[in-house]
Write an enzyme that holds these catalytic residues in place. Structure first.
Site, PDB file in Angstrom:
ATOM      1  CE1 TYR A  50      29.227 120.939  86.334  1.00  0.00           C
ATOM      2  CE2 TYR A  50      28.983 118.575  86.599  1.00  0.00           C
ATOM      3  CZ  TYR A  50      28.970 119.699  85.798  1.00  0.00           C
ATOM      4  OH  TYR A  50      28.707 119.563  84.473  1.00  0.00           O
ATOM      5  CG  HIS A  75      25.463 113.117  87.024  1.00  0.00           C
ATOM      6  ND1 HIS A  75      25.651 113.270  85.670  1.00  0.00           N
ATOM      7  CD2 HIS A  75      25.370 111.793  87.240  1.00  0.00           C
ATOM      8  CE1 HIS A  75      25.671 112.070  85.101  1.00  0.00           C
ATOM      9  NE2 HIS A  75      25.498 111.161  86.030  1.00  0.00           N
ATOM     10  CE  LYS A 115      22.119 118.666  84.857  1.00  0.00           C
ATOM     11  NZ  LYS A 115      22.703 117.411  85.337  1.00  0.00           N
TER      12      LYS A 115
END
Lengths: 315, 150
Positions: free
Chosen positions: A250, A258, A289
């Site tokens: 993070y 997120h 991601k």
């Protein structure tokens, strides 16, 4: 109402200080390089069968806000026990997080204290309960008198009530002092849920004296090097078990952001089929991601190689 | 004419012969590389697709531009079942472009046994992902709206 939780806890803390053991441990774990004293108290790291735990909320706060060590809450909330959406202390740390705190001199390992004589504390608590009982008895008696007086007044005002009933109430009021009983079982006792320690039975003492094992295999060493490097870069890390990776990375506190990356720690020379990288990167693109391949350098002890994998989506 | 329609046309293709002449890869790698070339040049219509080879890494790779004036990109065909290490990926990233600077990112094309191609971008360093297009509202209000009103 009094606050009984304060007193026993304070007594216990005094005995901790006088026993001398935590202070001795603190000296042993002084920060490397001597000289500068840490301005904040050291975080106490408890071990439950080699699982690192933080019990005190102040330490959880320091670890998260100052040091970027997040951990995962695993205890149940005292007021909402029948759910596991919101969990409470203790906070379980990753092995790497615990090692990071210890190596940077910000935490100390708390072993189970030797068996101590708590007779004095037990006696003072018994006295405190007795005093509490006497006070509650007085208040209960006063309250009962008020109730009976009110009943009598109501009956008198009523007019339609029989004189015999008024007389019986008056009689019970007069004999109240002698006939009133307030057993101990009727007493209200406050149970404190704010304790932050184990009970130290022999089985628990054995469990608590487990050591935090140093990394034993290549995989753990790789994981720790990547963890400390990413932490020093300012990223917050949590476990990424549900994404099949090692860490979720993070850019700030996990409550506010997120995760941007799923970090996968591999040794630099380990050979993996290309299909494994493909499955990771497709997962990454589905959850928005980037997969981060992390490998510690074999030549430089401080350097870690990072490669980002993204599904290109050229269709 | 029958010969032109059969699979042998591939071996006679000038580009395929060029790849063979580079003499770095085995036949299966040659085939994968040729498939990627066809995809880039014919399907995606990339510009200036050139094939190169690297003796150290024993591989064939391509450089090309996605469109007119677009930056030069490095494309490396790899078979799906190949074993790769992170070290190998770093070596590929260190391959230099014609102007001498190393490529920051490379497109690795995974060639499956059924000839399907999947492109993945490998970049040195941290690449922040794209933010989501919209935030899904999972509040109670939207849930109530979905329930049919009787």
């Amino acid at each position: 109402m009094q606050q009984p939780s304060e007193e026993p806890e304070r007594n216990a803390e005094c005995s901790e200080g006088t026993s001398g053991e935590p202070t001795a441990v603190r000296q042993h774990e002084s920060p490397p390089g001597g000289g500068v004293e840490p301005k904040e108290p050291l975080i106490q790291l408890y071990l439950a069968d080699s699982i690192p735990l933080l019990w005190r909320s102040a330490h959880v706060k320091v670890a998260r806000e100052r040091l970027g060590v997040v951990g995962a809450a695993v205890g149940s909330l005292a007021r909402q026990p029948r759910q596991n959406c919101r969990l409470s202390r203790p906070v379980q740390l990753l092995r790497e997080e615990a090692r990071f705190l210890l190596e940077n001199g910000r935490a100390e390992l708390v072993k189970a204290l030797k068996p101590q004589n708590y007779e004095q504390e037990v006696q003072s608590y018994a006295h405190y309960l007795e005093r509490n009982h006497e006070e509650q008895q007085k208040f209960a008696l006063e309250e009962k008198k008020q109730v009976l007086k009110r009943v009598m007044e109501d009956k008198c005002k009523d007019g339609a009530a029989a004189p015999s009933s008024i007389q019986s109430v008056k009689d019970s009021l007069d004999s109240l002092e002698s006939s009133f009983t307030f057993p101990c079982s009727a007493m209200m006792v406050q149970l404190c849920t704010a304790r932050a320690r184990f009970s130290y039975t022999p089985e628990e003492r054995l469990w608590l004296s487990a050591e935090l094992a140093n990394p034993v295999d290549e995989r753990q060493k790789v994981r720790y090097r990547v963890f400390s490097d990413l932490r020093e870069k300012g990223y917050y890390l949590t476990s990424a078990g549900k994404f099949g990776g090692d860490y979720l990375v993070y850019p700030g506190d996990p409550l506010r952001f997120h995760a941007h990356f799923i970090a996968v720690c591999v040794p630099l020379d380990k050979e993996t089929p290309l299909s494994d990288y493909l499955s990771l990167s497709r997962l990454g693109s589905n959850v928005k991601k980037t997969i981060l391949l992390c490998s510690p350098s074999q030549t430089d002890a401080k350097f870690v190689h990072y490669t980002s994998i993204q599904w290109s989506g050229m269709v | 004419m029958d010969e032109g329609l059969s699979g042998n046309w591939m071996w006679r293709h000038p580009k395929f012969q060029e790849l063979t002449s580079l003499d770095v890869a085995d036949s299966s790698q040659l085939y994968s590389a040729f498939l990627v070339y066809l995809d880039l040049a014919e399907v995606r219509q990339w510009h200036e697709v050139t094939c190169k080879s690297c003796d150290n890494l024993q591989l064939i790779y391509f450089e090309g531009r996605e469109g007119e004036g677009a930056p030069l990109q490095l494309v490396v065909p790899v078979q799906c079942q190949c074993l790769l290490s992170h070290q190998w990926l770093r070596s590929v990233l260190s391959l230099v472009s014609p102007d001498g600077s190393p490529h920051q990112s490379v497109l690795i094309v995974a060639v499956a046994s059924d000839s399907s191609l999947v492109y993945h971008r490998f970049t040195d360093g941290f690449v922040t992902p794209e933010p989501p297009d919209h935030i899904l509202n999972t509040g109670k209000r939207s849930g109530r709206r979905k329930r049919p009103r009787v």
